[in-house]
Design a protein around this motif. Structure first.
Motif, PDB file in Angstrom:
ATOM      1  N   GLU A  93      44.314 145.321   5.510  1.00 33.91           N
ATOM      2  CA  GLU A  93      44.450 144.019   4.839  1.00 33.91           C
ATOM      3  C   GLU A  93      43.083 143.451   4.471  1.00 33.91           C
ATOM      4  N   MET A  94      42.128 143.556   5.391  1.00 32.59           N
ATOM      5  CA  MET A  94      40.770 143.102   5.098  1.00 32.59           C
ATOM      6  C   MET A  94      40.165 143.946   3.986  1.00 32.59           C
ATOM      7  N   ASN A  95      40.337 145.272   4.055  1.00 35.71           N
ATOM      8  CA  ASN A  95      39.778 146.166   3.038  1.00 35.71           C
ATOM      9  C   ASN A  95      40.357 145.909   1.651  1.00 35.71           C
ATOM     10  N   ALA A  96      41.609 145.486   1.566  1.00 35.73           N
ATOM     11  CA  ALA A  96      42.208 145.189   0.259  1.00 35.73           C
ATOM     12  C   ALA A  96      41.438 144.068  -0.440  1.00 35.73           C
ATOM     13  N   VAL A  97      41.009 143.081   0.312  1.00 36.61           N
ATOM     14  CA  VAL A  97      40.204 141.992  -0.260  1.00 36.61           C
ATOM     15  C   VAL A  97      38.790 142.494  -0.556  1.00 36.61           C
ATOM     16  N   TRP A  98      38.190 143.176   0.405  1.00 35.17           N
ATOM     17  CA  TRP A  98      36.829 143.702   0.246  1.00 35.17           C
ATOM     18  C   TRP A  98      36.717 144.576  -0.998  1.00 35.17           C
ATOM     19  N   ASP A  99      37.686 145.475  -1.172  1.00 35.01           N
ATOM     20  CA  ASP A  99      37.625 146.431  -2.283  1.00 35.01           C
ATOM     21  C   ASP A  99      37.675 145.760  -3.655  1.00 35.01           C
ATOM     22  N   THR A 100      38.335 144.621  -3.771  1.00 35.11           N
ATOM     23  CA  THR A 100      38.343 143.899  -5.054  1.00 35.11           C
ATOM     24  C   THR A 100      37.097 143.033  -5.211  1.00 35.11           C
ATOM     25  N   GLN A 122      28.992 135.161   8.825  1.00 38.79           N
ATOM     26  CA  GLN A 122      29.838 134.238   8.071  1.00 38.79           C
ATOM     27  C   GLN A 122      31.295 134.431   8.461  1.00 38.79           C
ATOM     28  N   VAL A 123      31.971 133.321   8.666  1.00 39.69           N
ATOM     29  CA  VAL A 123      33.400 133.336   8.951  1.00 39.69           C
ATOM     30  C   VAL A 123      34.096 132.478   7.901  1.00 39.69           C
ATOM     31  N   CYS A 124      35.411 132.431   7.988  1.00 33.73           N
ATOM     32  CA  CYS A 124      36.211 131.690   7.015  1.00 33.73           C
ATOM     33  C   CYS A 124      36.028 130.180   7.159  1.00 33.73           C
ATOM     34  N   LYS A 125      36.509 129.469   6.171  1.00 33.87           N
ATOM     35  CA  LYS A 125      36.494 128.007   6.190  1.00 33.87           C
ATOM     36  C   LYS A 125      37.642 127.459   7.031  1.00 33.87           C
ATOM     37  N   ARG A 152      35.773 132.494  18.490  1.00 35.90           N
ATOM     38  CA  ARG A 152      36.944 131.615  18.668  1.00 35.90           C
ATOM     39  C   ARG A 152      38.189 132.454  18.467  1.00 35.90           C
ATOM     40  N   ALA A 153      39.210 132.213  19.245  1.00 34.03           N
ATOM     41  CA  ALA A 153      40.426 133.037  19.239  1.00 34.03           C
ATOM     42  C   ALA A 153      41.085 133.131  17.873  1.00 34.03           C
ATOM     43  N   GLU A 154      41.037 132.068  17.070  1.00 30.95           N
ATOM     44  CA  GLU A 154      41.725 132.068  15.776  1.00 30.95           C
ATOM     45  C   GLU A 154      40.962 132.811  14.675  1.00 30.95           C
ATOM     46  N   LEU A 155      39.705 133.136  14.906  1.00 34.26           N
ATOM     47  CA  LEU A 155      38.934 133.886  13.910  1.00 34.26           C
ATOM     48  C   LEU A 155      39.374 135.342  13.896  1.00 34.26           C
ATOM     49  N   LEU A 156      39.581 135.883  12.707  1.00 36.75           N
ATOM     50  CA  LEU A 156      40.040 137.261  12.557  1.00 36.75           C
ATOM     51  C   LEU A 156      38.955 138.200  12.042  1.00 36.75           C
ATOM     52  N   VAL A 157      37.928 137.629  11.364  1.00 39.94           N
ATOM     53  CA  VAL A 157      36.932 138.477  10.714  1.00 39.94           C
ATOM     54  C   VAL A 157      35.622 137.699  10.548  1.00 39.94           C
ATOM     55  N   GLN A 165      44.421 130.386   8.847  1.00 36.62           N
ATOM     56  CA  GLN A 165      45.032 131.246   7.842  1.00 36.62           C
ATOM     57  C   GLN A 165      45.037 132.700   8.313  1.00 36.62           C
ATOM     58  N   GLY A 166      45.693 133.573   7.541  1.00 36.01           N
ATOM     59  CA  GLY A 166      45.785 134.987   7.876  1.00 36.01           C
ATOM     60  C   GLY A 166      44.554 135.768   7.445  1.00 36.01           C
ATOM     61  N   MET A 167      44.591 137.055   7.678  1.00 32.59           N
ATOM     62  CA  MET A 167      43.448 137.930   7.399  1.00 32.59           C
ATOM     63  C   MET A 167      43.038 137.904   5.930  1.00 32.59           C
ATOM     64  N   THR A 168      43.976 137.981   5.007  1.00 30.13           N
ATOM     65  CA  THR A 168      43.627 137.975   3.583  1.00 30.13           C
ATOM     66  C   THR A 168      42.871 136.723   3.220  1.00 30.13           C
ATOM     67  N   GLU A 169      43.387 135.571   3.588  1.00 30.44           N
ATOM     68  CA  GLU A 169      42.759 134.295   3.244  1.00 30.44           C
ATOM     69  C   GLU A 169      41.422 134.119   3.965  1.00 30.44           C
ATOM     70  N   GLN A 170      41.359 134.520   5.242  1.00 31.72           N
ATOM     71  CA  GLN A 170      40.094 134.406   5.964  1.00 31.72           C
ATOM     72  C   GLN A 170      39.025 135.290   5.335  1.00 31.72           C
TER      73      GLN A 170
END
Length: 117
Positions: free
Chosen positions: A76-83, A27-30, A102-107, A34-39
């Motif tokens: 930054e990713m872990n901050a979202v994951w942890d909540t 699964q990737v972001c919509k 794809r180059a723009e995907l971060l996670v 956007q940045g890492m937090t939003e993705q």
């Protein structure tokens, strides 16, 4: 032993169920602009929806593999994951740096969960 495939297309199924275990495709972001937090938030929202459709939830995740474009974004990713992960229900998890599709995907995340009985 039956295998149930949900949202199946030529290349893959978004959900596969077998013997009480649920496997989600990556699964990737919509919105990859956007940045890492939003993705990460968007990606985990998709996981929530798929788990519910499959008959599970985040309390029943057994394992998660997270692919991250650059480990400098790990915190930054872990901050979202942890909540997002319910206290006391953290799954087995691996996080690896990977070249993304794809180059723009971060996670991206791949999840295995138990079906709620």
């Amino acid at each position: 032993m039956s295998i149930e495939r949900i949202q199946t297309k030529a290349r893959m199924s978004r959900i596969t169920k077998h013997n009480g275990t649920i496997y989600l495709c990556g699964q990737v972001c919509k919105d990859a602009n956007q940045g890492m937090t939003e993705q990460t938030m968007s990606m985990l929202d998709k996981v929530d929806r798929l788990l519910i459709e499959a008959g599970s939830d985040r309390n029943h995740i057994l394992s998660a593999t997270i692919y991250i474009k650059d480990m400098q974004s790990f915190a930054e990713m872990n901050a979202v994951w942890d909540t997002w992960v319910p206290e006391g229900y953290a799954p087995a998890r691996a996080c690896v740096e990977a070249k993304m599709a794809r180059a723009e995907l971060l996670v991206e995340i791949s999840v295995i969960a138990a079906e709620i009985i």
